[in-house]
Design a protein around this motif. Structure first.
Motif, PDB file in Angstrom:
ATOM      1  N   ALA A 163      46.557  35.021  45.394  1.00  0.00           N
ATOM      2  CA  ALA A 163      47.479  34.915  44.440  1.00  0.00           C
ATOM      3  C   ALA A 163      47.595  34.950  43.142  1.00  0.00           C
ATOM      4  CB  ALA A 163      49.118  34.229  44.754  1.00  0.00           C
ATOM      5  N   ARG A 164      46.400  33.843  42.774  1.00  0.00           N
ATOM      6  CA  ARG A 164      46.204  33.662  41.926  1.00  0.00           C
ATOM      7  C   ARG A 164      44.815  35.384  41.158  1.00  0.00           C
ATOM      8  NH1 ARG A 164      42.232  28.732  41.907  1.00  0.00           N
ATOM      9  NH2 ARG A 164      41.862  30.055  39.350  1.00  0.00           N
ATOM     10  N   LEU A 166      45.420  37.962  42.467  1.00  0.00           N
ATOM     11  CA  LEU A 166      47.152  39.109  42.135  1.00  0.00           C
ATOM     12  C   LEU A 166      47.140  39.534  41.049  1.00  0.00           C
ATOM     13  CD1 LEU A 166      48.446  39.583  45.393  1.00  0.00           C
ATOM     14  CD2 LEU A 166      46.970  41.348  44.292  1.00  0.00           C
ATOM     15  N   GLY A 167      46.840  37.966  40.384  1.00  0.00           N
ATOM     16  CA  GLY A 167      47.432  37.686  38.794  1.00  0.00           C
ATOM     17  C   GLY A 167      48.782  37.460  39.003  1.00  0.00           C
ATOM     18  N   VAL A 168      49.319  36.447  39.814  1.00  0.00           N
ATOM     19  CA  VAL A 168      50.898  35.951  39.580  1.00  0.00           C
ATOM     20  C   VAL A 168      50.484  34.969  38.935  1.00  0.00           C
ATOM     21  CG1 VAL A 168      52.364  34.513  41.420  1.00  0.00           C
ATOM     22  CG2 VAL A 168      50.715  36.474  42.268  1.00  0.00           C
ATOM     23  N   ARG A 172      55.162  30.923  38.575  1.00  0.00           N
ATOM     24  CA  ARG A 172      55.124  31.670  40.755  1.00  0.00           C
ATOM     25  C   ARG A 172      54.601  30.970  41.289  1.00  0.00           C
ATOM     26  NH1 ARG A 172      58.359  36.447  42.290  1.00  0.00           N
ATOM     27  NH2 ARG A 172      56.838  37.234  43.778  1.00  0.00           N
ATOM     28  N   ARG A 176      56.569  29.637  44.444  1.00  0.00           N
ATOM     29  CA  ARG A 176      56.523  29.973  45.693  1.00  0.00           C
ATOM     30  C   ARG A 176      55.876  30.667  46.458  1.00  0.00           C
ATOM     31  NH1 ARG A 176      58.273  37.345  45.831  1.00  0.00           N
ATOM     32  NH2 ARG A 176      58.392  36.203  48.445  1.00  0.00           N
ATOM     33  N   HIS A 177      54.288  29.283  46.168  1.00  0.00           N
ATOM     34  CA  HIS A 177      53.477  29.951  47.310  1.00  0.00           C
ATOM     35  C   HIS A 177      53.343  28.464  47.706  1.00  0.00           C
ATOM     36  CE1 HIS A 177      52.120  34.056  47.568  1.00  0.00           C
ATOM     37  NE2 HIS A 177      52.910  33.794  46.391  1.00  0.00           N
TER      38      HIS A 177
ATOM     39  N   ARG B 494      42.935  42.213  36.441  1.00  0.00           N
ATOM     40  CA  ARG B 494      42.802  41.719  37.545  1.00  0.00           C
ATOM     41  C   ARG B 494      43.064  42.615  39.271  1.00  0.00           C
ATOM     42  NH1 ARG B 494      40.659  36.785  38.740  1.00  0.00           N
ATOM     43  NH2 ARG B 494      41.618  35.181  37.208  1.00  0.00           N
ATOM     44  N   GLN B 498      39.669  42.616  43.141  1.00  0.00           N
ATOM     45  CA  GLN B 498      40.224  42.187  44.988  1.00  0.00           C
ATOM     46  C   GLN B 498      39.449  41.719  45.223  1.00  0.00           C
ATOM     47  OE1 GLN B 498      43.207  41.162  45.260  1.00  0.00           O
ATOM     48  NE2 GLN B 498      43.851  42.112  43.024  1.00  0.00           N
ATOM     49  N   ASN B 509      50.834  33.559  53.386  1.00  0.00           N
ATOM     50  CA  ASN B 509      51.825  32.363  52.750  1.00  0.00           C
ATOM     51  C   ASN B 509      52.540  32.557  53.772  1.00  0.00           C
ATOM     52  OD1 ASN B 509      53.871  30.859  52.382  1.00  0.00           O
ATOM     53  ND2 ASN B 509      54.165  31.506  50.383  1.00  0.00           N
ATOM     54  N   ALA B 524      53.692  41.384  40.704  1.00  0.00           N
ATOM     55  CA  ALA B 524      53.307  40.744  39.259  1.00  0.00           C
ATOM     56  C   ALA B 524      52.553  41.124  38.584  1.00  0.00           C
ATOM     57  CB  ALA B 524      51.952  39.620  40.371  1.00  0.00           C
ATOM     58  N   LEU B 525      51.225  42.066  39.335  1.00  0.00           N
ATOM     59  CA  LEU B 525      51.223  42.767  37.838  1.00  0.00           C
ATOM     60  C   LEU B 525      52.313  44.119  37.184  1.00  0.00           C
ATOM     61  CD1 LEU B 525      47.456  43.095  38.969  1.00  0.00           C
ATOM     62  CD2 LEU B 525      48.568  42.020  37.451  1.00  0.00           C
TER      63      LEU B 525
END
Lengths: 270, 732
Positions: A163-164, A166-168, A172, A176-177, B494, B498, B509, B524-525
Motif C-alpha cells: 500500500a505504501r 502504491l502511494g496510499v 488511510r 483501512r489496512h 510511486r 512497483q 489485506n 490512492a494516486l
C-alpha cells in the motif's frame, strides 16, 4: 468437530440487554417503600421478597441491571475507542509519540487499577457518569497496549508495504489496512472488558462510591443486604447471583468470540 | 540385488474432514507402495498437497489426531510397524528409523542446549559398546562424537550452546545428529534443505551422502526439488494426489519420464535453454481428495488425456524402453514390489505401449514448447503466436546492455540500520544491510539480483522504492534523486515504481475484496475513479488471467498462484515502468512458478517493463534475466550479462554459488566448490574483502582492503583481487 452453540450465554446476555434498554418502560417500582413488607421472604406477590425498607427486590434487581449495563457498555466504549486510537497511532507513528504513550501506559499499569478508580470516584463524587469516567481512565491502557502491539506486528506485513508503494496516505493505511485487522482481538478484549466493568461497578457501589442511594445497583443492593445476611439471605443472594450469571455469560461469549475471530485458526483451516 | 529394508504395501491414510464440506474423510495416501533397499536413497517427489509428508508421517505413525491408517502394511526389516504397540513403536522412532524435518528452526527446543537435546536421543536410543555402561560420561562422549560426525567445528563447545546461537545450516546438522543417535537403518528426511540457502543445502546434502556411505543407512528423501533428486537419489517415486504415479531409477527417470505429469513437471523447470520460449505449464490444480475418483486423477490437467482416462482408473504398467518383454497384467502389476528396479507408471497410455508409441517425438522431454505434442491444455500461450516474437526477443536480448538507455541508476546505495542497546537506546553499531551498491535498470530488461539470505538483496529493492530510506548514495530516476525526495514529492514517482512480494498470502489485506485491492493504487494516486476504475480493474484481472468475476471475492478464496497473479495486477494497475520482483515464485510449486514466470515475461514484452528480479534461484535467473548482479554481504561482487556471469563466473563466490545449485541435467553439473561456514553477520563484516574467510582462493592480501571493481567488458565487473592481475592463473 462442531462446538456446542452457546445458547444459554446468548440468552442471558440478550435478556440482560433487553431489561436494561426497556427498563424505563417496564412497570417497575424499585423505590416504592412498603414498610409492612420489610425483609419479607420471597412469595407469590413479591417473587424475590423485599429489602430492609420494604422495597421489592425483583424490581430493584431489574433496575440495577440497567445500571450495570450502562456502566459496562459505556466504560468499554469510551476506553476501547480512546485506547485503540491512541495505541494504534503510537504503534503506527513510532518515534517520540510512541515513547510518550508507552511511558504513560506504564505509569497507569504501575497503579492498582481499582484503587485509582476508587480514588477518582471519591474525588468526582458518586454518580453514574462519574463511575464511567473513573473506570475508563483506568481501562483504556489495556486497549492501548493491545492495539499498539497489534499495529506494530501488522505494519511489517507486506500488504502494508504494498500500500505504501502504491502511494496510499498514512491515515488511510491506518484506518483501512491496519485497524480492521487489529479489530478482532480488540473486540474480544472489549467483551471481557464488559464483564470486568460490571464487577468493578458492583465493587464501587458496594463501597458507596457508585450510583446515588435511591437508585438501584447490584453492588449497593449487596451492601444494603449484608447486615441482614442471616435473617434475609435473599437480599445478598439475588444481586450476587445476578452479577455472577451476567459475568459468566459475557465471558463465555467472549471465549466463543475469540475462537471464532482468531485469524490463526482460519489460516490453519485452509 | 541388495536386500529390501522397508516395504510399504497398499498404505492408505485418511484424515477426518475438517472443512465445512462436511462429507467424508480426505484420503491423503491411497494404496501407496514402495520398497527401500539397504543403503539406498529413495526420493519421494511431488508438489505440495500431494501426500508426501503424510506418507512419511504414516510410516512413523506420527499422524495428526484426525489421521488414521485404514489399510496397508509397513514392514521394516521384517517387523510389521503397523502392528506394533505404541510403546514398541516409540523404540523404533528415533532408533531404527530417524526423521528430520524441513524447518530446523522450530524442530529444536529453544530453552535447552543442543548437547542436552542430542543427549536425550542418545539416552533413549543409543547402544553403548560392549564393556561400557550407559553412563553420563559415555553419553557426553557420544554427543560430541555425533556433532563431529555431522561436521560441526569445535563440537565440545557447540554442545553447550543454545539453538539461537547456531545458524540454520548448523541447526539442520544438529537435527541430523539427533536422528543419527540411534544408529538408524532408515532416515526419513522431509524437505531437509528447503529452508536453507543453496550453498548450505549443498553442504547438508553432501553430509547426508557421506553419512550414508559410512553407516549404510537408507534414506527416504521427500522433496519437491527435481535438482536435489537428480543429484542425490538412487531411485524415485513421483506422487500425485495421494498416489504414486511413477517409479523409476533416477537415471531412467531423468532420461525419459513416462507419466505426462512427470514430463510436464520437468518441462516447467526454468533454465537457460528455454529462455526464448514460454515454460510448459500444468493448468488447474491438484484435485481435492475428499471424494472417490472414477478415473485417472490427473485427467483434468493432462495434455494427453483420452476419453477412457475419465472412467478407467489406470493400473501399474511397466514403462520399458523396448517393445519386447511381457506387459504386466493389471492384477500382477498392482504391487510395484514385483519389480522394484523397473520403471513403472500409472497411466493408461502405457497399457499396451512402449516408449516409441507414447512419446514419439523424443525419449527426452522436449526443451522447446514448439516441439510439444499439441494438446488442448498444453500451454496458455499459443506456440505459433510466440515464434516470431521470440526471434525478435532473442535479437533484442543479444544486444549489449550499453545500447539500452538507463531508466534508473543507483550509485553507492547504502542502507544501514542502527543497532540500539540499553535503557537510552544508544546506537552501538550499524547493520550494513546494503553497503555501496551500484546498479542500472533499463526499459524492457530484467536485472537479476542474486544472493543468499541475509546478503541484503531485499533491502536493495526496498531502498530503491524508498520503502526503506537509504542512508547514503543516490538513486537517479527521471531527473530526480529519489533518496533526497520528501514523502510528498516521492508520491509522484510511486506510480512508476512497483513491487511484487514473495508471499502472496501476506501481501494482500485479507479483509478487502480483490477488486478493491487491485484498484487501490488507482484511487490512492487519483488516476481513475468510479466506473472507469472498475473497468480498468476488470481489464487488469483479465490481463493476468484471473477474470473479472474475481473482483467480488476475497483473497483467501484463491490458490497461491492465483493470488500472485492478483498481486501482479495490483502492481500493473498504476502502469509502472519498473517492478521490483522480490522472490515472486519462491513460495510456489514448480508448475505454478512456470505460469508466473511466463506471465512476467509476457508482460515485459507487451509493456516494456523493467524488472529488478530478486532471487536466490539460479535457474530462474538463467531463464528470465538479461543481466545478473551477485550480492554478498551488502555488496555486489560481480555483475554482467546473464551469459557472461552464468557461463564464465569470475568471482570465487559466484563460482561456488553456481556450483552448489543442484542440476537435473548431468551435463550442466559443475564440480562442486564446497564453501565452509556461514555468511558472517552484516553488523561486523570481515575486514578487507568480505568473502575472504570463506574463499577457497583467498590470497594473503585479501584481508587488507575491499577490492575495487575491475571492468572486464562494458557490461561486466568483478570485485576480486585476482582479476586485478591482467592474466590470472586461476579462473582460466
Amino acid at each position: 468437530m462442531r462446538r456446542l452453540q452457546p445458547v444459554l450465554p446468548v440468552a442471558v446476555v440478550a435478556l440482560w440487554a433487553l431489561v436494561a434498554l426497556l427498563g424505563p418502560w417496564l412497570p417497575l417500582a424499585p423505590d416504592r417503600v412498603d414498610l409492612p413488607q420489610i425483609l419479607a421472604a420471597p412469595s407469590a406477590a413479591l417473587p424475590l421478597g423485599a429489602d430492609d425498607l420494604g422495597r421489592p427486590v425483583l424490581d430493584r434487581l431489574l433496575s440495577g441491571a440497567r445500571t450495570a449495563f450502562v456502566v459496562g457498555v459505556g466504560v468499554v466504549l469510551v476506553s476501547a475507542i480512546i485506547g485503540a486510537l491512541l495505541g494504534g497511532a503510537a504503534g503506527f507513528a513510532g518515534g517520540w509519540f510512541d515513547l510518550v504513550v508507552v511511558r504513560v501506559i506504564d505509569v497507569f499499569l504501575a497503579f492498582p487499577g481499582i484503587l485509582l478508580a476508587i480514588a477518582l470516584a471519591g474525588i468526582l463524587g458518586p454518580g453514574l457518569g462519574n463511575v464511567i469516567v473513573a473506570l475508563s481512565v483506568v481501562g483504556w491502557v489495556g486497549y492501548a497496549r493491545l492495539a499498539r502491539a497489534q499495529i506494530l506486528s501488522l505494519k511489517q506485513r507486506e500488504h502494508v508495504t504494498a500500500a505504501r508503494a502504491l502511494g496510499v496516505a498514512s491515515p488511510r493505511i491506518l484506518l483501512r489496512h491496519l485497524l480492521p485487522l487489529a479489530l478482532a482481538p480488540l473486540v474480544v478484549e472489549a467483551t471481557f472488558g464488559i464483564a470486568a466493568a460490571v464487577i468493578a461497578e458492583a465493587g464501587l457501589s458496594f463501597l458507596g462510591l457508585g450510583v446515588q442511594p435511591p437508585e438501584a445497583s447490584w453492588g449497593s443492593m449487596i451492601r444494603d443486604g449484608v447486615g441482614y445476611m442471616l435473617v434475609a439471605p435473599h437480599l445478598v443472594l439475588a444481586p450476587g447471583l445476578a452479577v455472577m450469571t451476567v459475568v459468566l455469560a459475557v465471558n463465555l461469549l467472549g471465549d466463543r468470540l475469540r475462537d471464532h475471530l482468531d485469524v490463526r485458526s482460519l489460516r490453519v483451516a485452509q | 540385488m541388495t536386500e529390501v529394508l522397508l516395504q510399504v504395501e497398499q498404505l492408505t491414510t485418511e484424515l477426518a474432514a475438517a472443512g465445512s464440506s462436511g462429507g467424508g474423510a480426505v484420503r491423503v495416501c491411497d494404496a501407496v507402495g514402495f520398497d527401500i533397499r539397504r543403503g539406498e536413497t529413495l526420493a519421494l517427489l511431488g508438489e505440495s498437497g500431494c501426500g508426501k509428508s503424510m506418507t512419511a508421517l504414516s510410516l512413523m505413525r506420527l499422524l495428526p489426531l484426525s489421521g488414521r491408517i485404514t489399510a496397508g502394511a509397513v514392514r521394516l526389516d521384517g517387523t510389521d510397524l503397523l502392528g506394533l504397540s505404541e510403546r514398541d513403536m516409540r523404540g523404533v522412532r528415533g532408533g531404527r528409523m530417524g526423521m528430520i524435518f524441513q524447518e530446523p528452526q522450530t524442530s529444536l527446543n529453544p530453552v535447552l542446549t543442543v548437547g542436552a537435546q542430542i543427549a536425550e536421543a542418545v539416552q533413549l536410543h543409543g547402544t553403548p559398546p560392549r564393556g561400557r555402561g550407559r553412563s553420563g560420561r559415555w553419553i557426553q562422549d557420544r554427543v560430541v562424537e555425533l556433532l563431529r560426525a555431522v561436521g560441526i567445528p569445535d563440537p565440545a563447545r557447540r554442545a553447550g550452546e543454545y539453538p539461537h546461537q547456531l545458524s540454520g545450516g548448523m541447526k539442520q546438522r544438529v537435527m541430523i545428529a539427533m536422528a543419527l543417535a540411534g544408529d538408524p537403518q532408515l532416515l526419513i528426511a522431509d524437505e531437509p534443505t528447503t529452508a536453507l540457502d543453496v550453498t548450505i543445502q549443498a553442504q547438508v546434502l553432501q553430509l547426508l551422502k557421506g553419512l550414508q556411505q559410512q553407516t549404510g543407512m537408507a534414506v527416504l528423501l521427500i522433496t519437491h526439488d527435481l535438482g536435489v533428486v537428480a543429484e542425490t537419489a538412487d531411485r524415485l517415486a513421483v506422487m500425485y494426489a495421494g498416489q504414486i504415479v511413477e517409479q523409476a531409477t533416477s537415471a531412467d527417470f531423468f532420461a525419459g519420464p513416462a507419466h505426462p505429469y512427470s514430463r510436464k513437471l520437468m518441462e516447467s523447470l526454468p533454465s537457460a535453454d528455454k529462455r526464448h520460449g514460454a515454460l510448459a505449464v500444468i493448468p488447474g490444480r491438484v484435485p481435492p481428495l475428499d471424494r472417490p475418483f472414477s478415473g485417472c486423477r490427473f485427467v483434468e490437467r493432462c495434455f494427453r488425456a483420452m476419453d477412457r482416462c475419465g472412467e478407467t482408473a489406470p493400473g501399474w504398467y511397466p514403462a520399458a524402453d523396448t517393445a519386447a518383454g511381457t506387459k504386466g497384467s493389471q492384477d500382477a502389476s498392482l504391487d510395484p514390489a514385483t519389480d522394484a528396479s523397473g520403471h513403472m507408471v500409472r497411466c493408461l497410455l502405457w497399457e499396451n505401449a512402449d516408449v516409441a508409441t507414447v512419446w514419439p517425438t523424443a525419449a527426452r522431454p522436449a526443451t522447446d514448447e514448439t516441439a510439444q505434442p499439441a494438446g488442448p491444455a498444453s500451454s496458455a500461450v499459443s506456440a505459433a503466436a510466440t515464434a516470431p516474437r521470440q526471434a525478435a526477443q532473442a535479437q533484442r536480448d543479444n544486444r549489449p546492455p550499453a545500447e539500452h538507455p538507463t531508466l534508473l541508476a543507483a550509485r553507492d546505495l547504502q542502507v544501514h540500520f542502527p543497532i540500539q542497546r540499553g535503557l537510552f537506546r544508544r546506537t552501538v553499531g550499524y547493520v550494513k544491510a546494503v553497503d555501496g551498491v551500484d546498479l542500472d535498470l533499463r526499459p524492457g530488461r530484467t536485472l537479476a539480483l542474486v544472493g543468499e539470505s541475509g546478503c541484503g538483496k531485499t533491502t536493495v529493492g526496498k531502498g530503491i522504492l524508498q520503502l526503506e530510506r537509504p542512508t547514503g548514495g543516490s538513486i537517479r530516476y527521471n531527473g530526480d534523486d529519489l533518496a533526497r525526495l520528501g514523502d510528498g514529492a516521492m508520491r509522484r514517482h510511486r506510480k512508476d515504481l512497483q513491487i511484487i512480494f514473495q508471499d502472496p498470502f501476506a501481501s494482500m489485506n485479507p479483509r478487502m475484496l480483490v477488486g478493491d485491492i487491485v484498484g487501490e493504487g488507482l484511487q490512492a494516486l487519483g488516476i481513475e475513479r468510479g466506473r472507469a476504475a472498475r473497468r480498468r480493474v476488470a481489464e487488469l484481472l483479465e490481463q493476468v488471467g484471473i477474470g473479472e468475476q474475481a473482483m467480488g471475492r476475497y483473497p483467501h478464496e484463491f490458490s497461491g498462484g492465483q493470488r500472485q497473479r492478483i498481486c501482479i495486477a495490483r502492481a500493473l494497475a498504476v502502469e509502472p515502468r519498473i517492478i521490483v520482483c522480490d522472490e515472486p515464485t519462491s513460495a510456489l510449486d514448480v508448475s505454478v512458478q512456470a505460469q508466473i514466470l511466463n506471465l512476467l515475461k509476457q508482460l515485459q514484452q507487451d509493456l516494456g517493463l523493467s524488472y529488478l528480479f530478486i532471487t536466490h534461484d539460479i535457474s530462474v535467473v538463467a531463464y528470465l534475466a538479461h543481466e545478473v548482479a551477485v550480492m554478498y554481504l551488502g555488496r555486489i561482487v560481480e555483475r554482467g550479462t546473464t551469459a557472461e556471469v552464468l557461463d564464465d563466473p569470475r568471482h570465487p563466490y559466484t563460482r561456488a554459488l553456481l556450483s552448489a545449485v543442484p542440476m537435473v541435467e548431468r551435463a550442466h553439473r559443475r564440480r562442486r566448490i564446497q564453501l565452509d561456514g556461514d555468511m558472517p553477520s552484516p553488523s561486523d563484516p570481515p575486514a578487507g574483502c568480505h568473502f575472504h574467510p570463506r574463499c577457497p582462493e583467498a590470497l594473503p592480501g585479501c584481508a587488507a582492503a575491499y577490492p575495487d571493481a575491475v571492468h572486464l567488458s562494458d557490461s561486466r565487473f568483478v570485485r576480486c583481487v585476482r582479476d586485478r592481475v591482467p592474466n590470472p592463473e586461476v579462473g582460466a
